[in-house]
Design a protein around this motif. Structure first.
Motif, PDB file in Angstrom:
ATOM      1  N   TRP A  85       0.820  -1.206   0.000  1.00 38.98           N
ATOM      2  CA  TRP A  85       0.000   0.000   0.000  1.00 38.98           C
ATOM      3  C   TRP A  85       0.852   1.253   0.000  1.00 38.98           C
ATOM      4  CZ3 TRP A  85      -5.592   0.275   1.424  1.00 38.98           C
ATOM      5  CH2 TRP A  85      -6.226  -0.908   1.081  1.00 38.98           C
ATOM      6  N   SER A  86       2.138   1.117  -0.304  1.00 43.21           N
ATOM      7  CA  SER A  86       2.979   2.292  -0.427  1.00 43.21           C
ATOM      8  C   SER A  86       2.998   2.779  -1.876  1.00 43.21           C
ATOM      9  CB  SER A  86       4.395   1.997   0.052  1.00 43.21           C
ATOM     10  OG  SER A  86       4.963   0.967  -0.722  1.00 43.21           O
ATOM     11  N   VAL A  87       2.280   2.067  -2.749  1.00 44.41           N
ATOM     12  CA  VAL A  87       2.157   2.470  -4.139  1.00 44.41           C
ATOM     13  C   VAL A  87       0.680   2.470  -4.540  1.00 44.41           C
ATOM     14  CG1 VAL A  87       4.460   1.742  -4.877  1.00 44.41           C
ATOM     15  CG2 VAL A  87       2.579   0.110  -4.926  1.00 44.41           C
ATOM     16  N   VAL A  88       0.361   3.278  -5.553  1.00 45.27           N
ATOM     17  CA  VAL A  88      -1.026   3.433  -6.006  1.00 45.27           C
ATOM     18  C   VAL A  88      -1.055   3.230  -7.525  1.00 45.27           C
ATOM     19  CG1 VAL A  88      -2.969   5.041  -6.131  1.00 45.27           C
ATOM     20  CG2 VAL A  88      -1.412   5.136  -4.186  1.00 45.27           C
ATOM     21  N   PRO A  89      -1.982   2.409  -8.047  1.00 44.07           N
ATOM     22  CA  PRO A  89      -2.077   2.259  -9.505  1.00 44.07           C
ATOM     23  C   PRO A  89      -2.800   3.470 -10.098  1.00 44.07           C
ATOM     24  CG  PRO A  89      -3.756   0.911  -8.445  1.00 44.07           C
ATOM     25  CD  PRO A  89      -2.952   1.551  -7.350  1.00 44.07           C
ATOM     26  N   VAL A  90      -2.105   4.225 -10.939  1.00 45.48           N
ATOM     27  CA  VAL A  90      -2.659   5.459 -11.489  1.00 45.48           C
ATOM     28  C   VAL A  90      -2.597   5.434 -13.018  1.00 45.48           C
ATOM     29  CG1 VAL A  90      -2.438   7.976 -11.586  1.00 45.48           C
ATOM     30  CG2 VAL A  90      -1.978   6.780  -9.448  1.00 45.48           C
ATOM     31  N   LEU A  91      -3.708   5.815 -13.627  1.00 43.50           N
ATOM     32  CA  LEU A  91      -3.758   6.014 -15.073  1.00 43.50           C
ATOM     33  C   LEU A  91      -3.623   7.509 -15.296  1.00 43.50           C
ATOM     34  CD1 LEU A  91      -4.181   4.767 -17.869  1.00 43.50           C
ATOM     35  CD2 LEU A  91      -6.634   5.128 -17.554  1.00 43.50           C
ATOM     36  N   LEU A  92      -2.456   7.927 -15.789  1.00 45.30           N
ATOM     37  CA  LEU A  92      -2.204   9.352 -16.013  1.00 45.30           C
ATOM     38  C   LEU A  92      -2.934   9.828 -17.258  1.00 45.30           C
ATOM     39  CD1 LEU A  92       1.595   9.465 -15.171  1.00 45.30           C
ATOM     40  CD2 LEU A  92      -0.300  10.251 -13.750  1.00 45.30           C
ATOM     41  N   GLU A  93      -3.294  11.098 -17.259  1.00 42.70           N
ATOM     42  CA  GLU A  93      -4.007  11.689 -18.394  1.00 42.70           C
ATOM     43  C   GLU A  93      -3.217  11.477 -19.677  1.00 42.70           C
ATOM     44  OE1 GLU A  93      -4.957  16.018 -18.463  1.00 42.70           O
ATOM     45  OE2 GLU A  93      -6.686  15.347 -17.284  1.00 42.70           O
ATOM     46  N   GLY A  94      -3.873  10.945 -20.699  1.00 43.69           N
ATOM     47  CA  GLY A  94      -3.233  10.720 -21.990  1.00 43.69           C
ATOM     48  C   GLY A  94      -2.512   9.388 -22.108  1.00 43.69           C
TER      49      GLY A  94
END
Length: 112
Positions: A85-94
């Motif tokens: 939980w020290s990382v987060v899955p993120v979909l960045l814009e574009g």
């Protein structure tokens, strides 16, 4: 949602739970986690050249439920090392593919 009200390294922290107004005292700081739910709009710090970039917390079967109770660890979608939980899955814009971003680089946009 909860908010840390006061902190003492030796005694823990006092936390206000927004849903019902309860105040929890002497909560060990190691138990405090920022939560990012799938679909949350976030900003990711990409360094001084790019600054903050808009994104969205990835959701779906391949990503752990970051809103539920915190497990001791969660398996990365690529089958790689455990994530704590020290990382987060993120979909960045574009972008088309989510990336695992250190949680300390992820913030929720300020509501004005």
């Amino acid at each position: 949602e909860a908010r840390v009200m006061e902190a003492s390294p030796s005694l823990g922290v006092s936390v206000s739970v927004e849903e019902d107004g309860r105040v929890l005292h002497r909560v060990p700081i190691t138990k405090i986690r920022r939560r990012f739910c799938g679909g949350d709009l976030v900003q990711v710090y990409r360094g001084p050249a790019e600054g903050f970039v808009a994104g969205q917390v990835a959701s779906g079967a391949e990503f752990p439920d970051l809103c539920g109770p915190a497990p001791s660890s969660a398996r990365a979608p690529d089958g790689g090392e455990d994530r704590d939980w020290s990382v987060v899955p993120v979909l960045l814009e574009g972008e088309d593919v989510a990336e695992w971003v250190p949680a300390y680089l992820v913030v929720k946009p300020k509501v004005e």
